[in-house]
Design a protein around this motif. Structure first.
Motif, PDB file in Angstrom:
ATOM      1  N   GLU A   1       6.675   8.981  -1.158  1.00 52.41           N
ATOM      2  CA  GLU A   1       5.606   8.126  -0.664  1.00 52.41           C
ATOM      3  C   GLU A   1       6.238   6.955   0.058  1.00 52.41           C
ATOM      4  N   LEU A   2       5.434   6.314   0.886  1.00 54.25           N
ATOM      5  CA  LEU A   2       5.928   5.188   1.670  1.00 54.25           C
ATOM      6  C   LEU A   2       5.147   3.959   1.234  1.00 54.25           C
ATOM      7  N   LEU A   3       5.867   2.871   0.938  1.00 60.90           N
ATOM      8  CA  LEU A   3       5.222   1.615   0.566  1.00 60.90           C
ATOM      9  C   LEU A   3       5.296   0.681   1.760  1.00 60.90           C
ATOM     10  N   VAL A   4       4.150   0.207   2.205  1.00 58.07           N
ATOM     11  CA  VAL A   4       4.118  -0.713   3.338  1.00 58.07           C
ATOM     12  C   VAL A   4       3.341  -1.954   2.914  1.00 58.07           C
ATOM     13  N   ASP A   5       3.922  -3.128   3.166  1.00 53.44           N
ATOM     14  CA  ASP A   5       3.241  -4.392   2.871  1.00 53.44           C
ATOM     15  C   ASP A   5       2.380  -4.743   4.086  1.00 53.44           C
ATOM     16  N   LEU A   6       1.142  -4.304   4.050  1.00 60.18           N
ATOM     17  CA  LEU A   6       0.247  -4.467   5.203  1.00 60.18           C
ATOM     18  C   LEU A   6      -0.126  -5.938   5.374  1.00 60.18           C
ATOM     19  N   LYS A   7       0.103  -6.439   6.584  1.00 55.83           N
ATOM     20  CA  LYS A   7      -0.155  -7.855   6.872  1.00 55.83           C
ATOM     21  C   LYS A   7      -1.594  -8.045   7.337  1.00 55.83           C
ATOM     22  N   PRO A   8      -2.269  -9.079   6.819  1.00 48.22           N
ATOM     23  CA  PRO A   8      -3.674  -9.284   7.174  1.00 48.22           C
ATOM     24  C   PRO A   8      -3.867  -9.496   8.675  1.00 48.22           C
ATOM     25  N   GLY A   9      -4.912  -8.893   9.189  1.00 46.52           N
ATOM     26  CA  GLY A   9      -5.284  -9.110  10.580  1.00 46.52           C
ATOM     27  C   GLY A   9      -4.464  -8.336  11.598  1.00 46.52           C
ATOM     28  N   ARG A  10      -3.510  -7.528  11.119  1.00 45.16           N
ATOM     29  CA  ARG A  10      -2.647  -6.805  12.057  1.00 45.16           C
ATOM     30  C   ARG A  10      -3.080  -5.349  12.189  1.00 45.16           C
ATOM     31  N   THR A  11      -2.584  -4.718  13.233  1.00 48.03           N
ATOM     32  CA  THR A  11      -2.894  -3.307  13.459  1.00 48.03           C
ATOM     33  C   THR A  11      -1.600  -2.496  13.383  1.00 48.03           C
ATOM     34  N   TYR A  12      -1.682  -1.384  12.689  1.00 49.20           N
ATOM     35  CA  TYR A  12      -0.543  -0.482  12.526  1.00 49.20           C
ATOM     36  C   TYR A  12      -0.867   0.828  13.230  1.00 49.20           C
ATOM     37  N   MET A  13       0.176   1.456  13.761  1.00 51.21           N
ATOM     38  CA  MET A  13      -0.003   2.765  14.370  1.00 51.21           C
ATOM     39  C   MET A  13       0.622   3.813  13.463  1.00 51.21           C
ATOM     40  N   LEU A  14      -0.187   4.817  13.162  1.00 45.69           N
ATOM     41  CA  LEU A  14       0.315   6.009  12.485  1.00 45.69           C
ATOM     42  C   LEU A  14       0.545   7.039  13.578  1.00 45.69           C
ATOM     43  N   ILE A  15       1.719   7.644  13.592  1.00 49.58           N
ATOM     44  CA  ILE A  15       2.056   8.487  14.730  1.00 49.58           C
ATOM     45  C   ILE A  15       2.993   9.610  14.314  1.00 49.58           C
ATOM     46  N   CYS A  16       2.795  10.774  14.914  1.00 50.33           N
ATOM     47  CA  CYS A  16       3.733  11.892  14.754  1.00 50.33           C
ATOM     48  C   CYS A  16       4.457  12.062  16.077  1.00 50.33           C
ATOM     49  N   THR A  17       5.762  11.833  16.063  1.00 48.60           N
ATOM     50  CA  THR A  17       6.527  11.872  17.314  1.00 48.60           C
ATOM     51  C   THR A  17       7.313  13.170  17.478  1.00 48.60           C
ATOM     52  N   LEU A  18       7.033  14.158  16.642  1.00 49.05           N
ATOM     53  CA  LEU A  18       7.760  15.423  16.774  1.00 49.05           C
ATOM     54  C   LEU A  18       7.478  16.057  18.131  1.00 49.05           C
ATOM     55  N   ASP A  19       8.418  16.866  18.601  1.00 45.70           N
ATOM     56  CA  ASP A  19       8.268  17.525  19.899  1.00 45.70           C
ATOM     57  C   ASP A  19       7.369  18.742  19.805  1.00 45.70           C
ATOM     58  N   ALA A  20       6.500  18.874  20.779  1.00 45.99           N
ATOM     59  CA  ALA A  20       5.728  20.104  20.950  1.00 45.99           C
ATOM     60  C   ALA A  20       6.424  20.904  22.054  1.00 45.99           C
ATOM     61  N   LYS A  21       5.689  21.683  22.786  1.00 47.45           N
ATOM     62  CA  LYS A  21       6.300  22.481  23.862  1.00 47.45           C
ATOM     63  C   LYS A  21       6.634  21.597  25.062  1.00 47.45           C
ATOM     64  N   GLY A  22       7.719  21.935  25.736  1.00 43.68           N
ATOM     65  CA  GLY A  22       8.090  21.223  26.950  1.00 43.68           C
ATOM     66  C   GLY A  22       8.415  19.774  26.661  1.00 43.68           C
ATOM     67  N   ASP A  23       7.908  18.880  27.499  1.00 46.32           N
ATOM     68  CA  ASP A  23       8.170  17.450  27.334  1.00 46.32           C
ATOM     69  C   ASP A  23       7.081  16.770  26.518  1.00 46.32           C
ATOM     70  N   THR A  24       6.248  17.548  25.867  1.00 43.68           N
ATOM     71  CA  THR A  24       5.108  16.993  25.147  1.00 43.68           C
ATOM     72  C   THR A  24       5.495  16.689  23.697  1.00 43.68           C
TER      73      THR A  24
ATOM     74  N   THR B   1       0.844  -1.196   0.000  1.00 45.90           N
ATOM     75  CA  THR B   1       0.000   0.000   0.000  1.00 45.90           C
ATOM     76  C   THR B   1       0.876   1.241   0.000  1.00 45.90           C
ATOM     77  N   ARG B   2       0.493   2.211  -0.848  1.00 45.91           N
ATOM     78  CA  ARG B   2       1.224   3.474  -0.924  1.00 45.91           C
ATOM     79  C   ARG B   2       0.603   4.489   0.029  1.00 45.91           C
ATOM     80  N   PHE B   3       1.433   5.106   0.832  1.00 46.29           N
ATOM     81  CA  PHE B   3       0.982   6.167   1.733  1.00 46.29           C
ATOM     82  C   PHE B   3       1.553   7.506   1.283  1.00 46.29           C
ATOM     83  N   HIS B   4       0.680   8.488   1.212  1.00 46.76           N
ATOM     84  CA  HIS B   4       1.084   9.871   0.945  1.00 46.76           C
ATOM     85  C   HIS B   4       0.785  10.700   2.176  1.00 46.76           C
TER      86      HIS B   4
END
Ligand code: CU
Length: 121
Positions: free
Chosen positions: A82-105, A22-25
Motif C-alpha cells: 500500500e502507499l501512504l500519502v500525506d494529502l495536503k489540504p486544498g491541493r490536487t493530486y494526479m493518479l496516473i498509469c504511465t506504462l507503455d501501450a502500443k507504439g508511442d502511446t 491516507t492509505r492507497f490500495h
C-alpha cells in the motif's frame, strides 16, 4: 483507505478526499498490468494544463512537486503493498498509469488519468 482500480484504460478512484495521511490500495482489473503513480500538482498549475500535457504524452517537467510513489499490479491482482500519502489540504493530486501501450502511446494517453482534489481543512 482508498481503493484505486485500473482498467483498460481508466483509473477509478474518488474525486475528492479529506486531507491527512491516507492509505492507497491498488487493483488491476484489466487484461494487462497497470500501475498507479500519485503525484501532487504544483501550486498554481491549472489542472487543464496538466491533463492536456499528459494526454499528449509530453514531458511532465514542471507540473508536479518532487516525490511520488506508485503501486504496480498484474492483471487481476490486488497488490499486498500500500502507499501512504500525506494529502495536503486544498491541493490536487494526479493518479496516473504511465506504462507503455502500443507504439508511442502510454496508458495515460488512453485515459488512465484521474485527478483527486483534497478538501480544505
Ligand atoms: Cu495502465
Amino acid at each position: 483507505m482508498v481503493e484505486v482500480t485500473g482498467r483498460d484504460y481508466a483509473l477509478t478512484a474518488p474525486d475528492t478526499l479529506a486531507p491527512g495521511v491516507t492509505r492507497f490500495h491498488f487493483t488491476s482489473a484489466g487484461s494487462v498490468a497497470h500501475e498507479v503513480a500519485i503525484a501532487r500538482i504544483k501550486d498554481g498549475v491549472p489542472l487543464a494544463t496538466v491533463l492536456a500535457s499528459e494526454f499528449k504524452g509530453a514531458d511532465p517537467e514542471g507540473l508536479y512537486d518532487p516525490g511520488e510513489g506508485l503501486l504496480f499490479a498484474e492483471p487481476g491482482q490486488r497488490v499486498d503493498a500500500e502507499l501512504l500519502v500525506d494529502l495536503k489540504p486544498g491541493r490536487t493530486y494526479m493518479l496516473i498509469c504511465t506504462l507503455d501501450a502500443k507504439g508511442d502511446t502510454t496508458h495515460a494517453m488512453l485515459g488512465m488519468l484521474h485527478p483527486v482534489h483534497v478538501c480544505a481543512r
